[in-house]
Scaffold this motif. Structure first.
Motif, PDB file in Angstrom:
ATOM      1  N   GLU A  89       0.832  -1.217   0.000  1.00  0.00           N
ATOM      2  CA  GLU A  89       0.000   0.000   0.000  1.00  0.00           C
ATOM      3  C   GLU A  89       0.862   1.261   0.000  1.00  0.00           C
ATOM      4  O   GLU A  89       0.443   2.315  -0.481  1.00  0.00           O
ATOM      5  CB  GLU A  89      -0.934   0.004   1.222  1.00  0.00           C
ATOM      6  N   ARG A  96       0.858   8.358  -5.495  1.00  0.00           N
ATOM      7  CA  ARG A  96      -0.106   9.474  -5.408  1.00  0.00           C
ATOM      8  C   ARG A  96       0.614  10.738  -4.936  1.00  0.00           C
ATOM      9  O   ARG A  96       0.421  11.827  -5.477  1.00  0.00           O
ATOM     10  CB  ARG A  96      -1.223   9.128  -4.415  1.00  0.00           C
ATOM     11  N   ARG A 106     -14.538  10.090  -7.385  1.00  0.00           N
ATOM     12  CA  ARG A 106     -15.178   8.776  -7.376  1.00  0.00           C
ATOM     13  C   ARG A 106     -16.667   8.922  -7.715  1.00  0.00           C
ATOM     14  O   ARG A 106     -17.501   9.126  -6.827  1.00  0.00           O
ATOM     15  CB  ARG A 106     -14.982   8.106  -6.015  1.00  0.00           C
ATOM     16  N   ARG A 134     -12.544  13.007  -2.871  1.00  0.00           N
ATOM     17  CA  ARG A 134     -11.767  12.633  -1.688  1.00  0.00           C
ATOM     18  C   ARG A 134     -10.394  13.289  -1.763  1.00  0.00           C
ATOM     19  O   ARG A 134      -9.695  13.138  -2.771  1.00  0.00           O
ATOM     20  CB  ARG A 134     -11.635  11.100  -1.693  1.00  0.00           C
ATOM     21  N   TYR A 141      -3.219   9.647   6.475  1.00  0.00           N
ATOM     22  CA  TYR A 141      -2.359   8.814   5.638  1.00  0.00           C
ATOM     23  C   TYR A 141      -0.941   9.362   5.526  1.00  0.00           C
ATOM     24  O   TYR A 141      -0.017   8.627   5.204  1.00  0.00           O
ATOM     25  CB  TYR A 141      -2.931   8.741   4.212  1.00  0.00           C
ATOM     26  N   ASP A 245     -12.293   7.596   1.825  1.00  0.00           N
ATOM     27  CA  ASP A 245     -11.997   6.187   1.567  1.00  0.00           C
ATOM     28  C   ASP A 245     -13.172   5.327   2.025  1.00  0.00           C
ATOM     29  O   ASP A 245     -13.682   4.481   1.285  1.00  0.00           O
ATOM     30  CB  ASP A 245     -10.714   5.799   2.320  1.00  0.00           C
TER      31      ASP A 245
HETATM   32  C1  IPM Z   1      -8.181   2.992  -1.875  1.00  0.00           C
HETATM   33  C2  IPM Z   1      -7.462   2.025  -0.975  1.00  0.00           C
HETATM   34  C3  IPM Z   1      -6.171   2.636  -0.464  1.00  0.00           C
HETATM   35  C4  IPM Z   1      -6.527   3.853   0.364  1.00  0.00           C
HETATM   36  C5  IPM Z   1      -5.277   1.675   0.369  1.00  0.00           C
HETATM   37  C6  IPM Z   1      -4.959   0.430  -0.378  1.00  0.00           C
HETATM   38  C7  IPM Z   1      -4.010   2.364   0.797  1.00  0.00           C
HETATM   39  O1  IPM Z   1      -8.290   1.602   0.064  1.00  0.00           O
HETATM   40  O2  IPM Z   1      -7.586   3.445  -2.875  1.00  0.00           O
HETATM   41  O3  IPM Z   1      -9.352   3.286  -1.628  1.00  0.00           O
HETATM   42  O4  IPM Z   1      -6.905   3.736   1.531  1.00  0.00           O
HETATM   43  O5  IPM Z   1      -6.411   4.946  -0.191  1.00  0.00           O
END
Ligand code: IPM
Ligand code: NAD
Ligand code: MN
Length: 361
Positions: A89, A96, A106, A134, A141, A245
């Motif tokens: 991950e 990104r 999305r 988002r 993160y 997410d």
């Molecule tokens: C998403 C995924 C990722 C996130 C993970 C895999 C890091 O869940 O792209 O939605 O949380 O951004």
């Protein structure tokens, strides 16, 4: 039009569905006289296996020089016990961040043929058409490095944002709302989090520049409930990284399956990475039954957002719609009857529908 596209299949079903996007794009290129060239690079678990890291330099360089990037999915049980600093991950978060893709779009719009495939009542989801925006490169993160403290009996994850990071995503959301139904819902947890209170201030301030857009603030817990009890109240939703997410996986229920949702991760100049919302689905990986439609629809978003090819993107979406209307579906969609197919056959049917249209022109 000539374009260089980087393919990052990743792991699990990511490797099975990326080809679906490629062959459909090739069909579009043939039909409209475009030249798409594809180069494949490693990311995630397979990159760990091959290079010892989830995001090799070579992958970063290729992405930096590409016109657009398509990504399958990363991760899987095989790498669950690797050092957290090199988890699969991390490769996804790294690319990104490296490319500055702060806005993750999305769209959640159900196909008519799948209205009955959702566990939600048809009259509740009918007419819903939501764009979740988002924030993608900040928040929990990407806070200070997470730490275990006090001999491993305590832990800290940090949620941090700059005002500028909030301003650019909120602006993107207002711009998107302006060309849709002009309604923006900002989702936060302002009753608890200072970051959310600052987020609300930023939204209120930006709202003055977009008087034609109506704004509503919702707390994330209530938003999660309303998303599945009254989804038609939403047009554009803007929210921070982790809330976005979670809410987008929840919203996928409106469409019948997580496997249906595409996404675009973009920055201000149009460069983008396109990926389905779902993950590597270890429970079905290797079986050839993954739903390729979220991936194919992500490729359509690429045509629209990065290349400005609106007509081509719509043709792909229409071909997908046609397959569903013909009753084709993969096993993740809860449909009685119809024609249940695997990844390859579903892709073939999308291709057939694209070609059939070109013959009838
Ligand atoms: C998403 C995924 C990722 C996130 C993970 C895999 C890091 O869940 O792209 O939605 O949380 O951004
Ligand atoms: P997941 O999204 O992989 O799967 C959740 C459920 O949905 C599973 O039952 C799966 O079979 C089903 N599903 C998902 N996509 C499908 C498709 N296209 N067709 C049919 N069924 C589908 O989430 P998870 O199981 O929690 O995570 C598995 C791994 O994927 C983890 O390592 C996670 O970190 C990773 N992940 C990666 C991404 C990404 O690369 N963008 C996104 C989410 C999760
Ligand atoms: Mn997710």
């Amino acid at each position: 039009m000539k374009k260089q596209i980087i393919l990052l299949p990743g792991d699990g079903i990511g490797r099975e569905i990326i080809n679906s996007a490629k062959v459909v794009l090739n069909a579009i290129a043939n039909r409209y006289n475009h030249e798409f060239t594809f180069h494949q690079h490693a990311i995630g678990g397979n990159a760990i296996d091959e290079y010892g890291v989830p995001l090799p330099e070579d992958t970063i360089n290729a992405c930096n020089n590409a016109d657009a990037i398509l990504l399958g999915a990363v991760g899987g049980p095989k790498w669950d016990s690797v050092d957290p600093s090199i988890r699969p991950e991390k490769g996804l978060l790294g690319i990104r961040k490296e490319l500055g893709l702060f806005a993750n779009l999305r769209p959640v719009k159900g196909f008519k043929a799948l209205l009955h495939a959702s566990p939600l009542k048809q009259e509740i989801i009918e007419g819903s058409d939501i764009l979740i925006i988002r924030e993608l490169t900040g928040g929990l993160y990407f806070g200070q490095p997470s730490e275990r403290r006090e001999n491993g009996t305590a832990v800290v994850d940090t949620l941090s944002y700059t005002r500028e990071e909030m301003e650019r995503i909120v602006e993107k959301a207002f711009e998107s709302a302006r060309i849709r139904k002009k309604h923006l819902t900002s989702v936060d947890k302002a009753n608890v989090l200072e970051s959310s209170r600052m987020w609300r201030e930023v939204v209120e301030e930006k709202a003055k520049e977009f008087p034609d857009v109506t704004v509503e603030h919702l707390l994330v817990d209530a938003a999660a409930m309303k998303l599945i009890t009254n989804p038609t109240q939403f047009d554009v939703i803007v929210t921070e990284n982790l809330f976005g997410d979670i809410l987008s996986d929840e919203a996928s229920v409106l469409t019948g399956s997580l496997g249906m949702l595409p996404s675009a991760s973009v920055r201000s100049d149009g460069v983008g990475l396109y990926e389905p919302v779902h993950g590597s689905a270890p429970d079905i990986a290797g079986k050839g039954i993954a739903n390729p439609l979220g991936m194919i629809l992500s490729a359509a978003l690429m045509l629209r957002h990065s290349f400005g090819l609106d007509e081509e993107a719509s043709e792909m979406e229409k071909a997908v719609n046609k397959c569903l209307e013909q009753g084709y579906h993969t096993g993740d969609l809860n449909i009685q009857g119809g024609k249940k197919v695997g990844t390859e056959e579903m892709t073939k049917v999308v291709l057939e529908n694209l070609t059939a249209k070109s013959i009838s022109r």
